[in-house]
Write an enzyme that holds these catalytic residues in place. Sequence first.
Site, short mmCIF file in Angstrom:
data_model
loop_
_atom_site.label_atom_id
_atom_site.label_comp_id
_atom_site.label_asym_id
_atom_site.label_seq_id
_atom_site.Cartn_x
_atom_site.Cartn_y
_atom_site.Cartn_z
N HIS A 100 0.89 -1.17 0.00
CA HIS A 100 0.00 0.00 0.00
C HIS A 100 0.92 1.22 0.00
CE1 HIS A 100 -2.46 -2.88 2.44
NE2 HIS A 100 -3.50 -2.33 1.85
N ASP A 103 2.22 2.00 3.38
CA ASP A 103 3.18 1.08 4.02
C ASP A 103 4.60 1.51 3.75
OD1 ASP A 103 0.95 -0.60 4.37
OD2 ASP A 103 1.42 -1.74 2.55
C1 XUL Z 1 -7.37 -6.60 4.41
C2 XUL Z 1 -6.63 -6.99 3.20
C3 XUL Z 1 -5.83 -5.93 2.56
C4 XUL Z 1 -5.76 -6.01 1.08
C5 XUL Z 1 -5.02 -4.86 0.45
O1 XUL Z 1 -8.13 -7.60 4.98
O2 XUL Z 1 -6.66 -8.13 2.80
O3 XUL Z 1 -4.57 -5.93 3.14
O4 XUL Z 1 -5.15 -7.18 0.66
O5 XUL Z 1 -5.56 -3.64 0.78
#
Ligand code: XUL
Length: 437
Positions: A100, A103
């Site tokens: 993300h 992150d």
């Molecule tokens: C949350 C989840 C996230 C997604 C990406 O449950 O799975 O981490 O994979 O946003």
Amino acid sequence: MAFFPEVDKIKYEGPESKNPLSFRHYNPDEVVEGKTMREHLRFAVCYWHTMRNMGGDPFGPGCAIRPWEDGTDSVDMAIKRVRVAFEFMEKLGSPFYCFHDRDVAPEGANLKETNANLDKVVKVLKEEQQRTGIRLLWGTANLFSNPRYVHGAATSCNADVFAYAAAQVKKCLEVTKELGGQNYVFWGGREGYMNLFNTDMKRELDHLARFFHLAVEYKKKIGFEGQFLIEPKPKEPTKHQYDYDVAAVVAFLRSYDLVEHFKLNVETNHATLAGHTMMHELAYASAHGLLGSIDANRGDLLLGWDTDQFPTDLYLTTECMLVILGQGGLAPGGINFDAKVRRESFEPIDLFHAHIGGMDAFAQGLKIAAKIRADKVLSDFVTQRYRSWDTGIGQQIEQGKVGFEELEQYMLEKGNPDANVSGRQEMLENIVNRYLR
Ligand code: XUL
Ligand code: CO
């Protein structure tokens, strides 16, 4: 500088190895069904759990030992963390990673500063990608952690928040393109509701669709060729997430004319939270030609939330690989370990044990599924089970050649259907168990 001085490159040592820091099944160059394991499995390390999770839970703070962390959320720390991440991935032999935006780089005082922070870290990510050959499986924007997203992002009641989220995704798409990302994921972190008394559901769904259309437009505009993926999840953090499960997402994409632009990123623990097996979710997505990638993890039988544990269950990985092989692979998607070590596993070395276990479980699942397929023990049974559709009335129905009147006539003449045959579930389960070694 080495952040994991006690670990050398993890090697394949074969099934008899007793070395916990070796692969017993994941042998990247081994060919299965005409492709190497590396090509089949396309493993990715996820940045949020592996680099950012310190093991906090509602009852206590993080207690993970991460000697490289200086306790700040600075850009300098973010850059140092990139070096740590790439040393980890290089030693592990992971060909891909996922992140993300938030992150990898800290949020600044406003959008402009935040974007500048991200640019600084992206330069280093690119440098490390070039140095190691490790590639970006997908990027995504975190549209749920910051308090501005308290009511959701694209489905917020606050139009300014929609605008902020759009700007954030715009930047994240540019960055994902810059880093050669092969996919881009949308997980609707707070796109849902807690209570319908305060919610205009129709308007929120329309806004979510608008947001996706804007993303598709911008993708085309910048020439980003990665695959767009939506990741379903039924609940958590909201009581009801709009991207509930694969079936709900497929219907949403069709209703809003988006289906040609998206595939799905299916996650094991999200499947089970929705009351499905992972195999069901994979098979449903695959049947619609929409299975794009997977977030590999598992839940806990006795806990009702998204525990995001590493997958170690061979039955599960075999089921996954049966569907994945059945559709000829996942590329450009892959297998992302959206999984975290337990709070009790707080040492850096546990990150290696966890990923090695997940990679080996999938490699073994791949080999088992390939044998089951080679022997046709399931597929022959299924072909046989549906044989009434290959000729006669079944074939005529499938070809659209008969209507209710002809079907009535057929049955009036015949009197009763041909006898049913046993589904032989237990026999098939026993056959699958024969392969699980
Ligand atoms: C949350 C989840 C996230 C997604 C990406 O449950 O799975 O981490 O994979 O946003
Ligand atoms: Co996920």
